[in-house]
Scaffold this motif. Structure first.
Motif, short mmCIF file in Angstrom:
data_model
loop_
_atom_site.label_atom_id
_atom_site.label_comp_id
_atom_site.label_asym_id
_atom_site.label_seq_id
_atom_site.Cartn_x
_atom_site.Cartn_y
_atom_site.Cartn_z
N SER A 98 -13.60 2.77 2.38
CA SER A 98 -12.61 2.66 1.30
C SER A 98 -11.21 2.78 1.88
O SER A 98 -11.03 3.16 3.04
CB SER A 98 -12.81 3.77 0.26
N ALA A 100 -8.85 4.94 0.82
CA ALA A 100 -8.49 6.35 1.03
C ALA A 100 -9.04 6.86 2.36
O ALA A 100 -8.35 7.55 3.11
CB ALA A 100 -9.02 7.20 -0.13
N ASN A 103 -6.97 5.66 5.21
CA ASN A 103 -5.75 6.44 5.35
C ASN A 103 -6.03 7.85 5.86
O ASN A 103 -5.22 8.42 6.58
CB ASN A 103 -5.00 6.49 4.01
N PHE A 131 1.46 4.82 -2.85
CA PHE A 131 0.07 5.13 -3.24
C PHE A 131 -0.82 5.00 -2.03
O PHE A 131 -0.82 3.97 -1.34
CB PHE A 131 -0.43 4.20 -4.36
N HIS A 132 -1.59 6.06 -1.74
CA HIS A 132 -2.45 6.03 -0.56
C HIS A 132 -3.88 6.45 -0.82
O HIS A 132 -4.68 6.48 0.11
CB HIS A 132 -1.81 6.89 0.55
N GLY A 133 -4.21 6.81 -2.08
CA GLY A 133 -5.59 7.13 -2.38
C GLY A 133 -5.72 8.42 -3.16
O GLY A 133 -4.73 9.06 -3.52
N GLU A 185 3.77 1.48 2.72
CA GLU A 185 3.26 0.19 2.27
C GLU A 185 4.37 -0.85 2.45
O GLU A 185 5.53 -0.57 2.14
CB GLU A 185 2.91 0.24 0.77
N GLU A 190 0.77 -0.11 -6.39
CA GLU A 190 0.69 0.82 -7.53
C GLU A 190 2.09 1.27 -7.92
O GLU A 190 2.32 1.67 -9.06
CB GLU A 190 -0.18 2.03 -7.18
N ASP A 218 0.15 1.14 5.54
CA ASP A 218 -0.97 1.12 4.59
C ASP A 218 -1.04 -0.29 4.00
O ASP A 218 -0.29 -0.65 3.09
CB ASP A 218 -0.74 2.16 3.48
N GLN A 221 -3.78 -2.73 0.16
CA GLN A 221 -3.61 -3.73 -0.90
C GLN A 221 -2.95 -5.01 -0.37
O GLN A 221 -3.30 -6.11 -0.79
CB GLN A 221 -2.78 -3.13 -2.05
N LYS A 247 -9.44 -2.97 0.48
CA LYS A 247 -9.62 -3.87 -0.67
C LYS A 247 -10.13 -5.29 -0.34
O LYS A 247 -11.28 -5.59 -0.58
CB LYS A 247 -8.32 -3.93 -1.47
C1 LIG Z 1 -6.06 0.99 -3.52
C2 LIG Z 1 -5.19 1.59 -2.48
C3 LIG Z 1 -5.60 2.69 -1.72
C4 LIG Z 1 -6.90 3.42 -1.99
O1 LIG Z 1 -8.01 2.65 -1.77
P1 LIG Z 1 -9.47 3.17 -2.30
O2 LIG Z 1 -10.41 2.15 -1.74
O3 LIG Z 1 -9.40 3.17 -3.79
O4 LIG Z 1 -9.68 4.51 -1.76
C5 LIG Z 1 -4.78 3.14 -0.72
N1 LIG Z 1 -3.60 2.55 -0.46
C6 LIG Z 1 -3.16 1.49 -1.17
C7 LIG Z 1 -1.86 0.85 -0.83
C8 LIG Z 1 -3.93 0.99 -2.21
O5 LIG Z 1 -3.48 -0.04 -2.95
#
Ligand SMILES: *Cc1c(COP(=O)(O)O)cnc(C)c1O
Length: 394
Positions: A98, A100, A103, A131-133, A185, A190, A218, A221, A247
């Motif tokens: 995943s 998270a 990261n 956003f990192h998880g 990012e 997010e 990161d 996404q 993703k």
């Molecule tokens: C979705 C996302 C995450 C988390 O990913 P998960 O697979 O839900 O753990 C981390 N960083 C960014 C930039 C994201 O968009």
């Protein structure tokens, strides 16, 4: 559909729709109603639903071998590592399941980097609205107090500054001598679909070089073609030390990766980190199949072309709309910021327009269509969004 969800924890606010089948950018519910997918499972199914190459890779590998553990060599993991490193300008990969987790691996690299530099209380620089998880470490890195609420005490070791503001990074460098890494990012997804400027990313790279910090992108996404390049940092011509992916990498099959180059690529040693499922033959074969399709069909370039088309169509259709503050994006990651909270648009888009969208930061309609969309589907998305916002206005 009868509601049989009472045994699920209430972690999500779900729409009252379930899909039973998909193909490309289309989805169907149990009644056979067709929907147009402009969110791709939150930037996951970039090749569309039920892609034949991905289905074939999964089916064939399922009949051969699913899992052996990382106690053995895994051919598909080695192949995927090689291919991702070549695309990303990296040297070594660690696989997990995943974003998270990817990261988490990056943050652990930052800790090992600090140990090597004899920094006892290391700090990682992170951004407002980042956003990192949702794991405890990545939640602490995430710049969203609403997501953190209730989970305190948060893991220490983060310094937060405004995004896309190099002066703020310089001030943090002066005030917090124990910074060892930056986690950023290239486009905050997010956080409202905001792209960092190319000059900012280049100056960030220079500051990391000057101070000996790891630059950790990161790309969970933004990576895998979403922004119109294989990775978001390519637009700025910089190369990070660490890159995290998830993703779009598996097109819906769970997989994450933490890539690194230089000294950061050699920080983990046997026993230092691990994942039972990470890098299993099935997930890595799917990752290779995703890269095959993306390269063959030049999908990163296509995302750039389609993204420009979608932005232009939205700007034309929504020109002068009184509620629209901004329409922005990079590749097929597009945000329409409204002057009021608009979370209700998600349900109305489904119901009235048969369109799947997301809303981010409460007031920004976000579009993340699959990269395999036709021009006609892109135009259709713009038309449905325009109708949605027109209806919304009255
Ligand atoms: C979705 C996302 C995450 C988390 O990913 P998960 O697979 O839900 O753990 C981390 N960083 C960014 C930039 C994201 O968009």
């Amino acid at each position: 559909m009868t509601d049989t969800s009472s045994h699920l924890m209430q972690a999500y606010a779900r729409q009252p729709v379930a899909f039973v089948r998909g193909s490309g950018a289309s989805l169907w519910d149990a009644d056979g109603v067709e929907y147009l997918d402009a969110m791709a499972g939150v930037a996951v199914t970039s090749l569309g639903h039920a892609h034949p190459d991905i289905a074939a890779a999964i089916a064939e590998q399922a009949g051969l071998l699913l899992h052996t553990s990382n106690l053995f060599r895994i051919d598909w993991q080695e192949r995927l590592g090689e291919r991702l490193c070549a695309l990303a300008g990296m040297e070594r990969a660690f696989f997990c399941n995943s974003g998270a987790e990817a990261n988490e691996a990056a943050l652990k690299l930052a800790r090992l980097h600090a140990r090597r530099a004899r920094v006892a209380q290391p700090q990682v620089l992170v951004m407002d609205n980042g956003f990192h998880g949702r794991t405890l470490a990545t939640l602490a890195a995430t710049g969203n107090p609403a997501a953190q609420r209730g989970f305190e005490p948060l893991m220490p070791g983060f310094v937060r500054v405004p995004y896309d503001d190099i002066g703020a990074v310089r001030r943090a460098a002066a005030e917090a001598p124990d910074i060892v890494a930056v986690l950023v990012e290239t486009v905050q997804g997010e956080g409202g679909v905001r792209a960092a400027g190319a000059a900012y990313l280049r100056e960030l790279r220079a500051l990391c070089d000057r101070h000996g910090w790891l630059l950790m992108a990161d790309e969970v996404q933004t990576g895998m073609g979403r922004t119109g390049a294989w990775f978001g940092y390519r637009h700025a011509g910089v190369v990070p030390d660490v890159v995290t992916l998830a993703k779009g990498l598996g097109n819906g099959f769970p997989i994450g990766a933490c890539l690194a180059r230089g000294p950061a690529a050699a920080l983990f040693s046997p026993g230092g980190h691990g994942s039972t499922f990470g890098g299993n033959p099935l997930a890595c074969r799917v990752g290779c199949a995703v890269i095959d399709v993306m390269a063959r069909e030049q999908l990163p370039q296509r995302a750039a072309v389609l993204g420009r088309r979608l932005l232009a169509a939205l700007r034309a259709a929504l020109h002068g709309h009184p509620d629209v503050l901004a329409i922005r994006g990079q590749g097929l990651m597009i945000g329409i910021e409204l002057d009021h909270p608009c979370a209700g648009l998600v349900g109305r888009a489904l119901e009235q327009q048969r369109l799947l969208i997301t809303v981010t930061r409460g007031n920004t309609l976000r579009l993340l269509p699959p990269l395999i969309c036709s021009e006609a589907q892109i135009d259709d998305i713009a038309a449905r969004v325009a109708r949605l916002l027109d209806i919304d206005q009255t």
